[in-house]
Design an enzyme around this catalytic site. Structure first.
Site, mmCIF file in Angstrom:
data_model
loop_
_atom_site.group_PDB
_atom_site.id
_atom_site.type_symbol
_atom_site.label_atom_id
_atom_site.label_comp_id
_atom_site.label_asym_id
_atom_site.label_seq_id
_atom_site.Cartn_x
_atom_site.Cartn_y
_atom_site.Cartn_z
ATOM 1 N N TYR A 86 0.836 -1.205 0.000
ATOM 2 C CA TYR A 86 0.000 0.000 0.000
ATOM 3 C C TYR A 86 0.865 1.246 0.000
ATOM 4 O O TYR A 86 2.015 1.235 0.441
ATOM 5 C CB TYR A 86 -0.953 0.009 1.200
ATOM 6 C CG TYR A 86 -0.277 0.163 2.546
ATOM 7 C CD1 TYR A 86 -0.063 1.426 3.103
ATOM 8 C CD2 TYR A 86 0.147 -0.946 3.279
ATOM 9 C CE1 TYR A 86 0.553 1.578 4.332
ATOM 10 C CE2 TYR A 86 0.759 -0.812 4.512
ATOM 11 C CZ TYR A 86 0.964 0.457 5.033
ATOM 12 O OH TYR A 86 1.574 0.610 6.253
ATOM 13 N N CYS A 87 0.313 2.327 -0.545
ATOM 14 C CA CYS A 87 0.980 3.624 -0.567
ATOM 15 C C CYS A 87 -0.101 4.692 -0.649
ATOM 16 O O CYS A 87 -1.294 4.377 -0.572
ATOM 17 C CB CYS A 87 1.967 3.729 -1.735
ATOM 18 S SG CYS A 87 1.213 3.397 -3.344
ATOM 19 N N THR A 88 0.269 5.938 -0.812
ATOM 20 C CA THR A 88 -0.701 7.028 -0.721
ATOM 21 C C THR A 88 -1.843 6.897 -1.728
ATOM 22 O O THR A 88 -3.008 6.817 -1.362
ATOM 23 C CB THR A 88 -0.004 8.387 -0.915
ATOM 24 O OG1 THR A 88 1.085 8.487 -0.013
ATOM 25 C CG2 THR A 88 -0.977 9.530 -0.658
ATOM 26 N N ILE B 66 -4.067 4.271 -0.060
ATOM 27 C CA ILE B 66 -4.631 4.625 1.243
ATOM 28 C C ILE B 66 -5.802 5.593 1.078
ATOM 29 O O ILE B 66 -6.787 5.529 1.814
ATOM 30 C CB ILE B 66 -3.546 5.267 2.135
ATOM 31 C CG1 ILE B 66 -2.383 4.296 2.351
ATOM 32 C CG2 ILE B 66 -4.127 5.700 3.478
ATOM 33 C CD1 ILE B 66 -1.115 4.964 2.869
#
Length: 281
Positions: free
Chosen positions: A163-165, A192
């Protein structure tokens, strides 16, 4: 690049846009109607009809200027040839999971599921998925060596959710992990941001989301948990501050009380002077 720069200038938009042969990624701020016009005109451009735009509240003045640049990679993993991109998107990355599918996977496989943070380590200080692994990286340049170090080899047979922004970093990270023997790799579709929009603070995410603009962080609801620890008094905070040394790009996590003390903002020996924070999704 010229098309995007001209379009943004005509709409008085500010922010950062990166362009590579793999696609486009960026963040813009401005008047709402101008941003909507930008989205419509970008989608009208051949090849960009399915661009995924994400929205968040702001003042429109989060960026001091407009920057549109061409790079070899949208995210600087230093491995531009590792991902295969066609009109439909990245072909060799991890399987996309919508927010509800993320929760369903955890309900099905329980503690077997490993959340793997695809951001710079400092971002996770104020928010992350519960029990996530946070690699010890200062920039995305460090991920290749980190993954190849062997410290995560015991996870190669486990279901891993990267996961990342906004999901862009995980398009590349998940492909890199699959290329190195990780067998079951997923990515949170929309990152996210999409997960937070769906579940707010009632899901598996906890804390605040670091963002690369003047806001520094955002919360998904008034119930957001504060997990950041002030570097001065060890109290709770989600607010990063700029180091007082203009030559240093490090950020310092300080509460409202400690930031009033100039000593707390002084550059520290462990700071990475001159490190350039990356604008990524």
């Amino acid at each position: 690049m010229l098309w995007q720069k001209t379009l943004c200038q005509s709409l008085n938009l500010k922010g950062r846009i990166l362009i590579s042969e793999h696609g486009i990624n960026g963040t813009l701020g401005g008047d709402m109607e101008d941003l909507k016009r930008y989205c419509r005109q970008t989608k009208d451009y051949p090849g960009f009809g399915k661009t995924d735009f994400k929205w968040s509240d702001g003042t429109g003045n989060e960026f001091p200027k407009l920057s549109v640049k061409v790079k070899k990679e949208l995210v600087a993993f230093t491995k531009p040839d590792e991902i295969k991109v066609e009109k439909s998107g990245v072909q060799n990355g991890g399987k996309h999971l919508k927010p509800r599918e993320v929760n369903a996977l955890v309900e099905e496989k329980g503690d077997e599921v490993v959340f793997f943070d695809g951001r710079n380590a400092f971002e996770a200080k104020i928010g992350k998925f519960k029990n996530a692994i946070v690699p010890n990286v200062e920039t995305t340049h460090d991920f290749i060596n980190e993954i190849e170090s062997g410290k995560y080899d015991h996870l190669k047979d486990k279901p891993i959710v990267t996961y990342c922004t906004g999901g862009i970093r995980c398009e590349i990270l998940s492909a890199i992990m699959l290329n190195r023997g990780f067998k079951e790799v997923y990515q949170v579709e929309g990152g996210i941001v999409r997960y937070g929009e769906k579940f707010r603070d009632k899901g598996l995410w906890e804390g605040s989301l670091y963002v690369f603009d003047g806001r520094m962080h955002v919360n998904f609801s008034d119930e957001a948990k504060t997990i950041g620890e002030c570097e001065g008094c060890k109290g709770k905070t989600s607010q990063f501050r700029n180091c007082a040394d203009l030559a240093c790009r490090d950020l310092i996590l300080l509460c409202e009380t400690c930031v009033e003390d100039p000593e707390k903002l002084k550059c520290q020996p462990h700071h990475t002077r001159g490190r350039k924070l990356e604008q990524v999704g």
